[in-house]
Design an enzyme around this catalytic site. Structure first.
Site, PDB file in Angstrom:
ATOM      1  N   ASP A  25       0.836  -1.197   0.000  1.00  0.00           N
ATOM      2  CA  ASP A  25       0.000   0.000   0.000  1.00  0.00           C
ATOM      3  C   ASP A  25       0.873   1.250   0.000  1.00  0.00           C
ATOM      4  OD1 ASP A  25      -2.282   1.545   0.029  1.00  0.00           O
ATOM      5  OD2 ASP A  25      -3.098   0.690   1.866  1.00  0.00           O
ATOM      6  N   ASP A  47     -10.722   1.953  -2.425  1.00  0.00           N
ATOM      7  CA  ASP A  47     -11.084   1.632  -1.048  1.00  0.00           C
ATOM      8  C   ASP A  47     -12.594   1.595  -0.855  1.00  0.00           C
ATOM      9  OD1 ASP A  47      -8.463   1.419  -0.231  1.00  0.00           O
ATOM     10  OD2 ASP A  47      -8.320   3.473   0.491  1.00  0.00           O
TER      11      ASP A  47
END
Length: 701
Positions: free
Chosen positions: A448, A518
């Protein structure tokens, strides 16, 4: 023009023809389209339409510098520091190289001391031409490069261009957007050190005189670059449409030392005669080519514990989730953020990548063995580029952080960013990941990145134009990914950057899946995935079933809707499955079993996007290579036709591209269809308030 003044590259179904211009020292595109398009007069010839501009400004030039092209946009701007800008080159036939699938055209400016090679490669088995440039300083003085695009692409249109591109923001990535450009300039860009959430480095172009879908010739470009970038489209005087694309140096310009060569990112150029939908299939074939032998790997059903536990990671609750996930049929268990020391919230821990002994009192390896004893692989989340100010790493190496001397640092998500362009930082990241992947039985790594660089400086690194920090960071990022591929080939790597902020071909070639957003809310995610699939292949698209309510569209959807949504790519689950009822768990297990039966069709098949999420019924059709099976994921996104109060007729969705004379059997309903029926009348879906999505598998008889 002699035969040696024209070169033709052929892909599986298309032709790309380049010729030397008759009016100056540059190369021009003369044809791009289906085989045979290279015959006859060039549709890109705008000669004579040059009043008050130069012939070079009106030319469909493949790549042309400022100096030769002073008015309508140059692809290269170079100078000796302190001198006037401009390149006046000549063609160097003695250095030009040709082969069946490659071409290298060389131009020299001996006065400036610059050699420019225009490079082409036709990718086997696809309809993609790769283009890039190589710039070499051949003089005794360094050069200042203010602009150095990868390539320029000319598109034949008659009435202006219809541009299709992908826009958004965090949690709203990959929104399909259209614009008609008849005159003027349109530009997309990112200066956030990643491609960004706002725009994808991808563009499709059509003649605005023709419909958007159907059999409309469609051209596309996609830039292979993980850092700052731009794509600029000009509707030029005389009617030409020209696209320039390349990277944007953080410093505004870079220096090229004597003898040094700068290689620009590759620009992939694609063509399809079958509209936006057909262009998507071209990109999917290309990304399967990029994946290479790893296409043969089964992408396992994942459970990720983030939305269930957040930072509250401890062995007992994680194992409870793991046992339930295994019972549903999950094949991989991933512990997200919060597994390492000092990570009780987002204010600490990044950089100190050791398992938290308080979270795993019997040891991290004991916990992993417990997970693996359930029949699942094990994975973790990492953010290798990030560092917490409170971490031990920051106290030991404050110089590793991007910073501007004497200026305050900006915290984003309570963290700073490591200068991954430094070799010692790269070595630290590689050593850290090697330790984790060697010492522990980890087979999945989610990488990430949750913040862009703000104060992007490297004190003591010399003049800023010589640092080229953006290119250095990209090179460091790719070096680490390449190391993972070479030294840990068994590890599946997922790419993520606050959702879909770093998705382009360089990343896709080095990861197994990426995280598009997300936002996992059902209707929001459906729109995100439809846009994503225009540019990227389903085998790269990680998608989860969660309990998340809508962010932009709060309408409730069934568990089946959420599963069919996730089945459209690489299936994962991120819900708190501890709260699911026995009935929900049974339904989930049933969906997972169905997905396992057809995931090879989803990941290897040719797709058609059926309608859009703006329609009441939309779907995606996946056809197995050879046509033996067809999987259709379908959703009801809008109002119901009378149901459930009164009986209504079933919604119909027409399939595409199948054999009209074929016969197809749906085992679930024991229904047989002809191809003609599916193409003309469509497949029926009798939606109700409880039945709002379906996965249908058709077997050709």
């Amino acid at each position: 023009m002699t035969p040696h003044d024209r070169w033709i590259l052929r892909t599986e179904n298309t032709t790309y023809a380049v010729a030397l211009a008759t009016e100056g020292p540059w190369a021009e595109l003369t044809a791009w389209g289906p085989h045979g398009a290279e015959t006859g007069p060039s549709p890109l010839d705008w000669s004579g339409r040059t009043h008050f501009i130069t012939p070079a400004d009106a030319a469909p030039a493949e790549y042309i510098p400022y100096g030769l092209r002073p008015f309508t946009g140059a692809d290269l701007v170079a100078q000796r520091p302190g001198e006037e800008r401009g390149v006046w080159w000549t063609f160097s036939p003695e250095h030009t190289e040709t082969a069946d699938d490659t071409l290298r055209l060389v131009f020299d400016d001996e006065v400036l001391g610059l050699r420019v090679a225009l490079c082409y490669e036709a990718v086997p088995g696809t309809d993609v031409i790769l283009r890039w440039s190589e710039l070499t300083c051949t003089g005794e003085d360094e050069l200042r490069l203010e602009r150095f695009d990868s390539a320029a692409v000319n598109v034949p249109v008659t009435a202006g261009a219809r541009l299709t591109f992908l826009t958004g923001q965090w949690v709203q990535e990959f929104q399909r957007t259209e614009l008609e450009l008849t005159r003027g300039r349109f530009e997309m860009a990112s200066t956030q050190a990643v491609p960004g959430h706002a725009y994808a480095p991808w563009l499709a172009v059509q003649d605005a005189a023709h419909p958007a879908d159907g059999k409309t010739p469609t051209y596309g470009v996609a830039l292979e670059w993980s850092g700052n970038w731009h794509i600029t489209t000009d509707a030029e005087p005389g009617g030409a449409v020209r696209i320039r694309a390349g990277r944007l140096p953080h410093e505004g310009a870079v220096r090229l030392a004597p003898g040094a060569t700068l290689t620009t990112p590759r620009l992939a150029c694609a063509f399809s005669p079958e509209g936006i939908d057909g262009l998507a299939r071209v990109w999917h074939r290309y990304e399967r080519h990029l994946t290479g032998d790893r296409m043969n790997r089964t992408r396992k059903v994942l459970y990720n514990s983030w939305e269930a536990t957040g930072f509250d990671v401890e062995a007992g609750s994680q194992l409870e989730l793991a046992r339930i996930a295994a019972g549903l049929g999950a094949e991989l268990f991933v512990v997200d953020d919060g597994w390492f020391s000092g990570r009780h919230d987002d204010t600490g821990g990044l950089g100190d990548w050791y398992p938290d002994p308080a979270a795993f009192p019997q040891g991290f390896d004991h916990f992993i063995r417990e997970v693996r004893s359930l029949g699942m692989d094990f994975g973790i989340w990492v953010e290798p580029e990030a560092i917490s100010p409170k971490s031990a790493l920051h106290s030991e190496h404050p110089e590793w952080v991007y910073r501007v001397e004497g200026r305050p640092a900006t915290l984003v998500r309570n963290q700073l960013l490591l200068d991954l362009g430094r070799e010692d930082v790269q070595d630290f990241v590689i050593t850290t990941l090697d330790r984790l992947l060697t010492d522990h039985a980890i087979s999945y790594l989610k990488w990430d990145m949750n913040r862009p660089p703000t104060e992007r400086g490297r004190p003591g690194g010399g003049p800023v134009e010589k640092q080229d920090l953006d290119a250095a960071h990209v090179a460091g990022y790719l070096r680490v990914l390449d190391h993972l591929r070479a030294h840990h080939p068994h590890v599946t790597v997922e790419g993520c950057a606050g959702g879909g902020a770093r998705i382009e071909h360089a990343t896709i070639a080095r990861t197994d899946v990426v995280w598009p957003s997300d936002n996992t809310a059902p209707l929001d995610r459906l729109a995100i995935q439809f846009g994503y699939l225009l540019a990227h292949a389903p085998h790269t698209m990680s998608s989860w079933v969660t309990d998340a309510p809508g962010v932009f569209d709060p309408r409730p959807r069934s568990l089946g809707f959420r599963f069919v949504n996730a089945i459209a790519g690489v299936l994962g689950i991120g819900a708190d499955i501890r709260t699911w009822s026995p009935e929900q768990r049974t339904e989930a297990a049933r969906w997972i079993a169905r997905y396992k039966e057809i995931r090879d069709v989803i990941h290897h098949g040719e797709i058609h996007l059926l309608n859009t999420p703006a329609d009441a019924t939309c779907g995606i059709q996946y056809e197995e290579p050879g046509g033996g099976r067809i999987a259709v994921t379908a959703w009801n996104t809008g109002r119901l036709d009378g149901a459930p109060l009164v009986s209504g007729r079933a919604a119909r969705m027409r399939l595409r591209g199948i054999d009209p004379a074929g016969r197809y059997h749906d085992a679930a309903s024991d229904t047989e269809y002809t191809g003609a029926h599916l193409l003309h009348s469509g497949m029926p879906f009798p939606w109700t308030d409880q039945y709002d999505a379906e996965l249908t598998v058709l077997t050709r008889l």
